[in-house]
Design a protein around this motif. Structure first.
Motif, mmCIF file in Angstrom:
data_model
loop_
_atom_site.group_PDB
_atom_site.id
_atom_site.type_symbol
_atom_site.label_atom_id
_atom_site.label_comp_id
_atom_site.label_asym_id
_atom_site.label_seq_id
_atom_site.Cartn_x
_atom_site.Cartn_y
_atom_site.Cartn_z
ATOM 1 N N ALA A 32 -46.381 -54.800 -73.625
ATOM 2 C CA ALA A 32 -45.679 -53.636 -73.084
ATOM 3 C C ALA A 32 -46.473 -52.993 -71.955
ATOM 4 N N GLU A 33 -47.795 -52.946 -72.103
ATOM 5 C CA GLU A 33 -48.650 -52.387 -71.056
ATOM 6 C C GLU A 33 -48.583 -53.241 -69.797
ATOM 7 N N ALA A 34 -48.508 -54.554 -69.980
ATOM 8 C CA ALA A 34 -48.369 -55.446 -68.825
ATOM 9 C C ALA A 34 -47.058 -55.184 -68.098
ATOM 10 N N VAL A 35 -45.980 -55.019 -68.854
ATOM 11 C CA VAL A 35 -44.673 -54.751 -68.249
ATOM 12 C C VAL A 35 -44.687 -53.422 -67.506
ATOM 13 N N GLU A 36 -45.234 -52.385 -68.140
ATOM 14 C CA GLU A 36 -45.290 -51.075 -67.486
ATOM 15 C C GLU A 36 -46.060 -51.148 -66.167
ATOM 16 N N ASN A 37 -47.179 -51.875 -66.172
ATOM 17 C CA ASN A 37 -47.969 -52.003 -64.947
ATOM 18 C C ASN A 37 -47.255 -52.839 -63.899
ATOM 19 N N ALA A 38 -46.516 -53.846 -64.326
ATOM 20 C CA ALA A 38 -45.750 -54.642 -63.366
ATOM 21 C C ALA A 38 -44.730 -53.773 -62.641
ATOM 22 N N VAL A 39 -44.083 -52.872 -63.365
ATOM 23 C CA VAL A 39 -43.130 -51.951 -62.744
ATOM 24 C C VAL A 39 -43.856 -51.005 -61.789
ATOM 25 N N LYS A 40 -45.010 -50.470 -62.206
ATOM 26 C CA LYS A 40 -45.789 -49.605 -61.320
ATOM 27 C C LYS A 40 -46.166 -50.337 -60.032
ATOM 28 N N ILE A 41 -46.621 -51.578 -60.174
ATOM 29 C CA ILE A 41 -47.025 -52.361 -59.011
ATOM 30 C C ILE A 41 -45.832 -52.610 -58.089
ATOM 31 N N ALA A 42 -44.694 -52.962 -58.677
ATOM 32 C CA ALA A 42 -43.504 -53.225 -57.871
ATOM 33 C C ALA A 42 -43.061 -51.970 -57.122
ATOM 34 N N ARG A 43 -43.111 -50.843 -57.793
ATOM 35 C CA ARG A 43 -42.715 -49.601 -57.126
ATOM 36 C C ARG A 43 -43.676 -49.237 -56.011
ATOM 37 N N ALA A 44 -44.961 -49.432 -56.236
ATOM 38 C CA ALA A 44 -45.941 -49.126 -55.197
ATOM 39 C C ALA A 44 -45.798 -50.065 -54.009
ATOM 40 N N ALA A 45 -45.520 -51.335 -54.276
ATOM 41 C CA ALA A 45 -45.441 -52.330 -53.200
ATOM 42 C C ALA A 45 -44.194 -52.174 -52.341
ATOM 43 N N THR A 46 -43.094 -51.725 -52.961
ATOM 44 C CA THR A 46 -41.830 -51.645 -52.227
ATOM 45 C C THR A 46 -41.499 -50.237 -51.757
#
Length: 316
Positions: free
Chosen positions: A16-30
């Protein structure tokens, strides 16, 4: 990881922590906020994980409002009347009615749905998603928490597809039971969050990392991808041999050793949780519990499963 672009990895503790961070990364990148997920998908029990998960009971019920800017579309399952074209049409309808694709940061899915029923994403669907993401500047996230590390007969389930994800989440088998998870993605995407934006108290702990290295060694040394294909082939062959004797059998599916048998009610033709539970309880009474397994125990397990399905179907 699939494809040969430059990659970086963030180590964390849970899926779940990996998924949450993936969303954070995607939002920051886009610079965008919306995320699209699929019905039946499972992405964790934290609040963003629950929001992304496409199933209310038992994951969301009783926990109040979910995180916002998350949208769901039907996952393509031909067995249940949802084709690849229909799922893609639902995405286009979502873009027309609810969210501008230029506001979508990521589309997340499991290459094989886990809690949703072991439904593999069709190759054509994954290819179409990749094209759609490229068209609109959306990042594709593959949640491989359940599918990764030889379970599907390849190192990652995305290896079965002709395209690669921008970000991949992993956990579970990564460290053989030790609490370790990770996000791996394109270097330029992983670098998007600012200093201190990503991290975790126990992320990349030395014991977990050592366990993960041991896991990778075992997968390579014991050729576990081939073994998953071998065991899955045996399981599916045995289940196929029971189709006529157990008319409740509706489908046998799954790559490698990530397999499922689905049962319908023989009268209504609808999916039957009651019959599946009857098989489970009958097998449990006969001592069938499966986690990791030796060849001789697997043979015994197949015998018990066959007997349990026959007894559940015939009442004898």
């Amino acid at each position: 990881m699939p494809d040969n672009f430059q990659k970086k990895t963030l180590f964390v503790t849970t899926g779940a922590e990996a998924v949450e961070n993936a969303v954070k990364i995607a939002r920051a990148a886009t610079g965008r906020s919306a995320v699209i997920a699929f019905s039946g998908g499972f992405h964790g029990r934290t609040f963003m994980g629950m929001a992304l998960t496409g199933k209310v009971v038992p994951y969301k019920i009783g926990f109040g409002a979910m995180a916002g800017d998350v949208f769901h579309v039907p996952f393509p399952v031909e067995l249940h009347g949802v084709s690849v074209d229909q799922s893609l049409a639902a995405l286009k309808k979502l873009f027309a009615a609810d969210v501008d694709p230029q506001r979508v940061a990521a589309i997340i899915l499991e290459p094989v749905q886990g809690e949703g029923g072991f439904y593999p994403a069709p190759v054509a669907f994954m290819k179409a998603l990749r094209e759609l993401c490229d068209q609109h500047g959306i990042l594709l996230i593959a949640d491989e928490v359940q599918t990764g590390f030889a379970r599907t007969g390849r190192m990652f389930a995305m290896d079965h597809h002709e395209v690669a994800a921008d970000l991949t989440t992993m956990a579970k088998s990564l460290a053989g039971g030790f609490p370790l998870a990770a996000v791996t993605g394109r270097s330029e995407v992983m670098d998007a969050p600012g200093p201190g934006g990503l991290g975790g108290t126990y992320g990349g702990n030395p014991l977990g990392i050592a366990a993960a290295h041991a896991v990778l060694d075992v997968i390579a040394d014991e050729d576990l991808c081939s073994r998953a294909n071998q065991l899955g082939g045996r399981l599916k062959q045995r289940l196929e041999s029971l189709r006529e004797k157990v008319p409740e059998t509706a489908d046998i599916r799954g790559p490698g050793f990530m397999n499922a048998v689905e049962f319908n009610d023989r009268t209504t033709g609808l999916p039957s949780a009651d019959f599946a539970n009857k098989v489970r309880l009958t097998a449990l009474d006969k001592g069938l519990i499966l986690l990791t397994i030796q060849d001789e125990v697997f043979g015994e397990a197949l015998d018990i499963l066959e007997t349990s399905m026959l007894e559940a179907s015939t009442g004898k």
